[in-house]
Scaffold this motif. Structure first.
Motif, PDB file in Angstrom:
ATOM      1  N   SER A  12       7.165 -13.418  50.970  1.00 52.34           N
ATOM      2  CA  SER A  12       6.716 -12.710  49.766  1.00 52.34           C
ATOM      3  C   SER A  12       5.556 -13.424  49.076  1.00 52.34           C
ATOM      4  N   CYS A  13       4.732 -14.108  49.841  1.00 48.49           N
ATOM      5  CA  CYS A  13       3.656 -14.883  49.234  1.00 48.49           C
ATOM      6  C   CYS A  13       2.453 -14.025  48.868  1.00 48.49           C
ATOM      7  N   VAL A  14       1.742 -14.510  47.873  1.00 49.39           N
ATOM      8  CA  VAL A  14       0.497 -13.916  47.427  1.00 49.39           C
ATOM      9  C   VAL A  14      -0.566 -15.001  47.510  1.00 49.39           C
ATOM     10  N   ILE A  15      -1.727 -14.660  48.044  1.00 50.51           N
ATOM     11  CA  ILE A  15      -2.807 -15.632  48.203  1.00 50.51           C
ATOM     12  C   ILE A  15      -4.041 -15.118  47.474  1.00 50.51           C
ATOM     13  N   THR A  16      -4.646 -15.995  46.708  1.00 50.68           N
ATOM     14  CA  THR A  16      -5.888 -15.670  46.009  1.00 50.68           C
ATOM     15  C   THR A  16      -6.991 -16.564  46.543  1.00 50.68           C
ATOM     16  N   ILE A  45      -4.975  -6.461  51.230  1.00 54.02           N
ATOM     17  CA  ILE A  45      -5.720  -6.751  50.008  1.00 54.02           C
ATOM     18  C   ILE A  45      -5.153  -5.878  48.900  1.00 54.02           C
ATOM     19  N   VAL A  46      -4.715  -6.511  47.823  1.00 52.04           N
ATOM     20  CA  VAL A  46      -4.172  -5.754  46.696  1.00 52.04           C
ATOM     21  C   VAL A  46      -5.154  -5.693  45.532  1.00 52.04           C
ATOM     22  N   ILE A  56      -7.314 -10.946  46.237  1.00 53.33           N
ATOM     23  CA  ILE A  56      -5.885 -11.242  46.205  1.00 53.33           C
ATOM     24  C   ILE A  56      -5.240 -10.480  47.355  1.00 53.33           C
ATOM     25  N   LEU A  57      -4.472 -11.209  48.159  1.00 55.57           N
ATOM     26  CA  LEU A  57      -3.781 -10.618  49.305  1.00 55.57           C
ATOM     27  C   LEU A  57      -2.294 -10.906  49.212  1.00 55.57           C
ATOM     28  N   LYS A  58      -1.476 -10.019  49.798  1.00 51.21           N
ATOM     29  CA  LYS A  58      -0.042 -10.270  49.893  1.00 51.21           C
ATOM     30  C   LYS A  58       0.440  -9.813  51.253  1.00 51.21           C
TER      31      LYS A  58
END
Length: 66
Positions: A12-16, A45-46, A56-58
């Motif tokens: 459930s990670c989010v990367i910026t 890409i969100v 921001i990607l998840k």
């Protein structure tokens, strides 16, 4: 760096990433290749801020909502 981090990222990670932008439909800048790689690994890409060059990607299987 992202290759070394991949085994430690949760489902459930989010990367910026910063300093990354679209140019002629290609991701370029400091983390351009990271965006493309993460997309091949199930990330989506969100959010993309074209004024600040932030992406921001998840993970697809994430329950995180932005």
């Amino acid at each position: 760096q992202i290759l070394n981090l991949m085994p430690f990222l949760s489902d459930s990670c989010v990367i910026t990433v910063d300093d990354t932008y679209l140019w002629n439909d290609c991701w370029v800048g400091k983390c351009g290749p990271v965006v493309v790689y993460l997309q091949t690994q199930g990330f989506s890409i969100v959010r993309y801020e074209d004024k600040t060059f932030e992406v921001i990607l998840k993970r697809e299987k994430s329950n995180v909502h932005l």
